[in-house]
Design an enzyme around this catalytic site. Structure first.
Site, short mmCIF file in Angstrom:
data_model
loop_
_atom_site.label_atom_id
_atom_site.label_comp_id
_atom_site.label_asym_id
_atom_site.label_seq_id
_atom_site.Cartn_x
_atom_site.Cartn_y
_atom_site.Cartn_z
N HIS A 230 -130.69 31.21 33.57
CA HIS A 230 -131.20 32.57 33.36
C HIS A 230 -131.73 32.67 31.93
O HIS A 230 -131.25 33.44 31.12
CB HIS A 230 -130.05 33.56 33.58
N SER B 225 -122.58 39.28 32.94
CA SER B 225 -122.68 39.29 31.48
C SER B 225 -123.50 38.11 30.96
O SER B 225 -123.41 37.00 31.49
CB SER B 225 -121.29 39.23 30.84
N GLY C 259 -117.70 49.17 32.12
CA GLY C 259 -118.16 50.46 32.68
C GLY C 259 -119.35 51.01 31.93
O GLY C 259 -119.51 52.21 31.78
N GLN D 175 -123.75 50.51 31.26
CA GLN D 175 -124.95 50.87 32.03
C GLN D 175 -124.94 50.24 33.42
O GLN D 175 -125.12 50.92 34.43
CB GLN D 175 -126.19 50.38 31.28
O1 TXD Z 1 -129.20 39.67 35.41
C1 TXD Z 1 -128.33 39.63 34.57
N1 TXD Z 1 -127.36 38.74 34.66
C2 TXD Z 1 -128.36 40.58 33.46
C3 TXD Z 1 -127.27 40.57 32.52
C4 TXD Z 1 -129.43 41.49 33.32
C5 TXD Z 1 -129.37 42.44 32.33
C6 TXD Z 1 -128.27 42.55 31.40
N2 TXD Z 1 -127.28 41.57 31.54
C7 TXD Z 1 -126.07 41.56 30.70
O2 TXD Z 1 -125.05 42.35 31.30
C8 TXD Z 1 -126.20 42.16 29.33
O3 TXD Z 1 -126.84 41.28 28.43
C9 TXD Z 1 -124.75 42.40 28.97
O4 TXD Z 1 -124.15 41.21 28.48
C10 TXD Z 1 -124.12 42.77 30.31
C11 TXD Z 1 -123.82 44.27 30.47
O5 TXD Z 1 -124.96 45.02 30.27
P1 TXD Z 1 -124.89 46.63 30.19
O6 TXD Z 1 -126.28 47.11 30.03
O7 TXD Z 1 -124.05 47.17 31.26
O8 TXD Z 1 -124.13 46.77 28.77
P2 TXD Z 1 -123.31 48.04 28.22
O9 TXD Z 1 -123.88 49.31 28.72
O10 TXD Z 1 -123.17 47.84 26.76
O11 TXD Z 1 -121.88 47.88 28.91
C12 TXD Z 1 -120.99 46.87 28.55
C13 TXD Z 1 -119.61 47.45 28.68
C14 TXD Z 1 -119.33 48.60 27.68
O12 TXD Z 1 -118.98 49.78 28.37
C15 TXD Z 1 -118.16 48.06 26.85
O13 TXD Z 1 -117.23 49.07 26.47
C16 TXD Z 1 -117.55 47.07 27.82
O14 TXD Z 1 -118.65 46.43 28.42
N3 TXD Z 1 -116.67 46.10 27.18
C17 TXD Z 1 -115.58 45.63 27.78
N4 TXD Z 1 -115.06 45.86 29.00
C18 TXD Z 1 -113.93 45.23 29.33
N5 TXD Z 1 -113.28 44.40 28.48
C19 TXD Z 1 -113.76 44.12 27.27
N6 TXD Z 1 -113.14 43.27 26.46
C20 TXD Z 1 -114.96 44.76 26.87
N7 TXD Z 1 -115.72 44.74 25.75
C21 TXD Z 1 -116.75 45.56 25.95
#
Ligand code: TXD
Length: 317
Positions: A176, A120, A11, A13
């Site tokens: 990617h 991710s 949840g 960005q």
């Molecule tokens: O095109 C693409 N595929 C991408 C991928 C383009 C840009 C970014 N991309 C990747 O998406 C980036 O490198 C990250 O690995 C993911 C998520 O990016 P985001 O910007 O949304 O990261 P955030 O804001 O840090 O959100 C990640 C959330 C955060 O709220 C954590 O609390 C949660 O992941 N989190 C978890 N959720 C569920 N279960 C577990 N174990 C967990 N650990 C962390």
């Protein structure tokens, strides 16, 4: 027709924008899961409260419990850390593998019939891991990268030629990573080859090639360009919209042809790896992988990109 259910794991960005887009398009009921207490609940309350303004009516639930993803049609995974400036996507592999392992187990237990779209990073490795742990058929575990990488390529072409982004078609294949394969030969403005238009613009074939090479380079580094500007976190509007295009094609059985990270079994000379290729996305997930002949240069780029994916996946243990 029963209402669809979309679950979003992570949840942060991207997760937040995904939830808002699902609501705005009324794709179905939405569950947002995160391990941080209050975060998904707060975001979903916020999005729900603007339903009367934006005029959408779907159920929106934030949760810290996997039970709530029960009966999901689609699960989109963004759980995991994003890059910091100077980091490559591959630097995230250790920490995000642990997160993906727990996420995939949750999905396997509570949403065993769902179709999973992984976002991710490092994308190709995380999709591979997610499929391994869930054991779902390959057509139901896919990754989002190509829709965004292609959109970035198309954006730069539109800016360069001074034409609407709506009329540019461009596609990238491969992993990617920095070796992704933007397909220059097939880039077009309403079917007119982009190279032809560049040659007209500069009246110089060499210059046209240089300009294209610069756009290809910018496309490959486009994620990093955003990371460097933001300083905290990576792109989030564009990955969210890209995954929603894929989800919508699946939920509505649109059969759109979208560059998708798919498990290949011989296509494009690749066997046993997840790599980005054009795929027909419908109610069954990946319904067909569209194959076509790459020329020698394209195939060489594809091979290089696939080699990088293999190395990355091999390092995951
Ligand atoms: O095109 C693409 N595929 C991408 C991928 C383009 C840009 C970014 N991309 C990747 O998406 C980036 O490198 C990250 O690995 C993911 C998520 O990016 P985001 O910007 O949304 O990261 P955030 O804001 O840090 O959100 C990640 C959330 C955060 O709220 C954590 O609390 C949660 O992941 N989190 C978890 N959720 C569920 N279960 C577990 N174990 C967990 N650990 C962390």
């Amino acid at each position: 027709m029963a209402r669809k259910k979309i679950s979003l794991i992570g949840g942060g960005q991207i997760g937040g924008v995904l939830a808002q887009l699902c609501a705005l398009r009324e794709l179905g009921d939405v569950v947002l899961f995160d391990i941080v207490e209050g975060l998904p609940q707060g975001k979903m309350l916020d999005i729900a409260e603007v339903g009367p303004v934006d005029r959408y009516d779907v159920n929106l639930k934030g949760t810290n419990s996997y039970e709530d993803i029960k009966d999901s049609d689609i699960v989109i995974v963004t759980a995991g850390l994003p890059r910091k400036p100077g980091m490559s996507r591959d630097d995230l592999i250790e920490v995000n593998s642990k997160i993906m392992t727990s996420v995939a187990e949750g999905i396997k237990t509570y949403a065993p019939n769902s179709i999973i779209i992984v976002i991710s990073n490092p994308l190709d490795a995380m999709v591979t891991l997610c499929q391994k742990i869930t054991g779902f058929p390959y057509n139901r575990v896919i990754g989002q990268a190509g829709v965004l990488d292609s959109a970035r390529f198309a954006t730069f072409i539109a800016w360069e030629l001074g034409v609407s982004v709506k009329d540019v078609t461009a596609m990238t294949l491969g992993g990617h990573g920095d070796d992704m394969v933007p397909l220059v030969r097939y880039a077009s403005v309403n079917g007119i080859p982009v190279m032809e238009l560049l040659e007209q613009k500069y009246n110089d074939a060499e210059k046209a090639k240089e300009v294209m090479a610069a756009m290809v380079k910018r496309t490959r580094g486009a994620g990093g360009e955003v990371v460097a500007l933001l300083k905290t976190g990576s792109a989030f509007y564009s990955p969210a919209s890209s995954a929603i295009a894929m989800a919508e094609s699946i939920l509505k059985d649109q059969k759109r042809v979208l560059p998708t990270c798919c498990f290949l079994q011989g296509e494009f000379g690749v066997n046993g790896f997840y790599v980005g290729v054009p795929a027909v996305l419908g109610e069954k997930g990946v319904e067909n992988i569209i194959q076509f002949k790459l020329d020698a240069e394209e195939q060489a780029m594809m091979d290089k990109s696939v080699a990088a994916v293999k190395e990355l996946v091999g390092s995951m243990k």
